[in-house]
Each structure stands twice: as structure tokens, then as C-alpha cells.
Design an enzyme around this catalytic site. Sequence first.
Site, mmCIF file in Angstrom:
data_model
loop_
_atom_site.group_PDB
_atom_site.id
_atom_site.type_symbol
_atom_site.label_atom_id
_atom_site.label_comp_id
_atom_site.label_asym_id
_atom_site.label_seq_id
_atom_site.Cartn_x
_atom_site.Cartn_y
_atom_site.Cartn_z
ATOM 1 N N ASN A 318 49.582 -19.747 56.113
ATOM 2 C CA ASN A 318 48.597 -18.670 56.249
ATOM 3 C C ASN A 318 48.381 -17.982 54.894
ATOM 4 O O ASN A 318 48.547 -16.760 54.751
ATOM 5 C CB ASN A 318 49.051 -17.668 57.302
ATOM 6 C CG ASN A 318 47.880 -16.965 57.966
ATOM 7 O OD1 ASN A 318 46.726 -17.124 57.546
ATOM 8 N ND2 ASN A 318 48.155 -16.176 58.986
ATOM 9 N N HIS A 349 48.869 -8.616 63.539
ATOM 10 C CA HIS A 349 48.952 -9.753 64.447
ATOM 11 C C HIS A 349 48.721 -9.344 65.895
ATOM 12 O O HIS A 349 48.185 -10.135 66.678
ATOM 13 C CB HIS A 349 50.310 -10.450 64.321
ATOM 14 C CG HIS A 349 50.357 -11.469 63.226
ATOM 15 N ND1 HIS A 349 50.710 -11.159 61.935
ATOM 16 C CD2 HIS A 349 50.073 -12.796 63.225
ATOM 17 C CE1 HIS A 349 50.659 -12.259 61.182
ATOM 18 N NE2 HIS A 349 50.271 -13.263 61.946
#
Length: 495
Positions: A318, A349
Amino acid sequence: QVNFVVCQLFALLAAIWFRTYLHSSKTSPFIRHVVATLLGLYLALFCFGWYALHFVIQSGISYYIMIIIGVENMHKYCFVFALGYLTVCQITRVYIFDYGQYSADFSGPMMIITQKITSLAFEIHDGMFRKNEDLTPSQRCLAVRRMPSLLEYLSYNCNFMGILAGPLCSYKDYITFIEGRSYQLQQSEANGKEDTKYEQTDPSPNIAVAQKLLICGLSLLFHMTITKTLPVEYNIDDNFRATASWPVRLFYLYVSLMAARPKYYFAWTLADAINNAAGFGFSGYDKNGVTHWDLISNLRIQQIEFSTSFKMFLDNWNIQTALWLKRVCYERATFSPTIQTFILSAIWHGVYPGYYLTFLTGVLMTLAARAIRNNIRHYFVESPAVKLCYDIITWMATQIAISYTVVPFVLLSVKPSFTFYSSCYFCLHAASILVLLVFPLKRTQKGSKKHESIRPVWSKNLEEENLLQKNNHSATNNSFSQKQEITCRYQALKQ
């Protein structure tokens, strides 16, 4: 999930059409902005229904905040609003509608839009308010010197190439792509020629796209055939814990978490391929004249699977989110940048407790891994044979540590997460604390080396590799100002 895949495949076809028929040499940036935005909103509406209005609302209010607040404080207000709006949507989806469901939900695209909103707000603040000498090289090169129009803003946030799965890109990179300058700005000086005109055609992304689609196909095949036979939840099965030996449990922990990764490989690589198919993502040539299309790539699979340190794994996983965390949090934190960065990552998140357990565990793992590496690694690097043994041991330790850390991220809830950790006697938590008590931990330094110490989630090594590649690119420049911008971009990558 089916809607998501169908929309991404449609976006891939649209990207090919966009590059072919709406190339920057054939049409104006205005048309490219309009088409990219309308296609993006159409895909969002098709995939998420009227929940897609949240994308427009979040972007519209953020733009209004930037206009009325002014460049001095707008980055703070945009950051609080965008992250707060995202959090409210996540709370509503998780605790009111479908707790624990893995279906594609509208908060996923909002996570990317939140990154873009906050990144751009900080870049405008840096470019229009702060003094040049107060900026780091990275901040100086990414700084935006004028307020974007509403169309440019919506195009950046909601374009069809990245609205569903990203990845994040800098505003300046996106604008240079739309205006047709991305290829030119990636050229480096060749043979001392400074005034050679651009006679080359744009490099073709076809090979890069084909390679990434092949990776997507293999990842999807692996996910559909292997992943479901190795559920992470089996790690907390009562019968398995009671009957399996420790080596078997450790092995299953590793393979079950490894099997959980291909779905991310599929989604992120497909998103990268879509951007490349549209002509976005070109990062230059290597010394052999081979094109590279990894400007906004989000992962490096080989480095992930064969990482020999906690940092190496996170550096290649990521990547764009890691850079966002670095730019908006770590570089600007006044105290405990590592802890602040992990907490921001958890909030971004979502609101599942497992995310917070994972990222708080990640703080311990990151600090302990760094302490071990700084204090003992130099004893094992002189002899190739010894270093090979060291690399094998650290690879095994890294894979187990990563798997141990991210189990709550997959299980989501507190009870199953604590069931797993208690079944392991919190062994790696205790080991990490013991390491931090035994080994000295070097403090970060202000200045040029500030970010070379504890960097939990961004890709310093990756950026340095990109720098070395780009320093070998062979092409030409059109003007002195463009060469300055290239140099500036290289310095930003190096940092």
C-alpha cells in the site's frame, strides 16, 4: 463485489478509449477533465447507487472550506472534516447496516477521496502560505501554487481511473497528465542536449498493462481457489488449537495470511493497470531504454513475499497510502510521529476494533524490529554465507511477525482477536517489549535525517530505487523550467 469488478473492467476499456480518442494532443484539458469526472461519477452511481452522492458532498464541502477559510488554516479544517465525514459514514455502515461484511461498500472510495482532499489541502497550504525555506524538499516539490478550479478539484477526486480503488496520486502529477505534460516532465537530460524538441511519441503502456492484467488474473485465480480453503478464522478454531502442534500452528498462520493477500494484489494491480491504460503512471526510462509505469503503483509483490524485515514489508505494501501518511502526519508531527501515524492509519481504515489492535501491535513490532536491526544486523553482513543464513532467519521471523500482527485486521472484532493472541500467550507482544527494554533505540534527528529512523509505513527504499532508475532515464528537455521541475521531483523522491 461483482459490481466493483464489472465497473473496473469497464473503466479499463474507458481508459483505452480515453487515451486513444481524448489524448491531450487531440483535445483540451477542459474536455478531459469533464469526461474523466462524468465517467467517474457514473461508475460510482452504478456501483454504489445513491450512496455515491457522499463522494460529491465530501468533495464539495471540502472545496467550500478551502475557499472560505483561506490558505493559512484550511489544511486543518479540511483534514478534520474529511476524516470526520469518512468516520461517520464508516460508523453508520458498520454498526447500523452490515457489521463484518466484506462486500464492496461506498466507504472504500471515500477513503481514497479523503486522502486526496487532505493531501491537496496540505499541498496548497505549503505552496501558497508557507515560506519556501520552511518546506522540506518533498513538500517544496509537491506544493501547489494556485487554487484549483472546482472542475479540476472534482476531476482529481472523482475521475473514473481512480474513484473505485485509487490509487492516490499527487495533484500536480494528475494535472500534468491531464494537460499532456506528464511524458515531457519525466524526460531527463541526455548527451548534454538542453534544447532538443520533443519529437518522440508518447511511450505505449500496452506491455505494462498486459503484465499487470496477467498478475490480476493469477491473483484472482489464487483467491478463488486457495484462499477459501485456508480461512484465517481457522487459527482460532478450538479443535485446531487443542490438537495442532506449535510448528503446525505457525505454518498455518503464515499460509492463511499469505492466502488473504491476493485479493489486494488483484484490486490494486487492476487499478494501476487502468491508470496506465489511460496514459497515467509513466515514470521514465531506465538505462536500457525500458519504460517504467510505476509512478502510482501501490505494491511490489516480490518484495512483499520475500521481505526480510518488518520495514521492507511495509515499504512495499500500500505504497501510496504510506506516502500519504508520511506527508500529512509523520513529517508534520510534533511528538511521537510513529504512534501518531499508526493511529491515523487505524482511524482512516475504519472503526472495527481489530484495526486498532493491529496498528497498536504494529507500533511495538516496528520499534522492536528497528532496534534489533540497528543493534545486531551489522554482525551478519560481512560473510555472504552468514548473511544468507541471517536473511533466511529474518525472512521467517518477518513473515510470522506480519501474520501475527494483522490477524485482528482480518478478524475485525475484539473477542476473536484476543482469543488468537491469548492462544499465543501474547508472545510477540512480550518479546517486542523485552527487545525495547534490552536494546537501545536511536532517537530521530531533526533535519535531513529526520525521516530515516522510524518509518512504519512508507517506502523510503522504494523511492530511492525509483530515484536511481530515474537518474538513468535517457531523453530530452524542452525548457529550463521543466528541467528544474524534474530535479525537484527527484529530490522529493530521494527524501
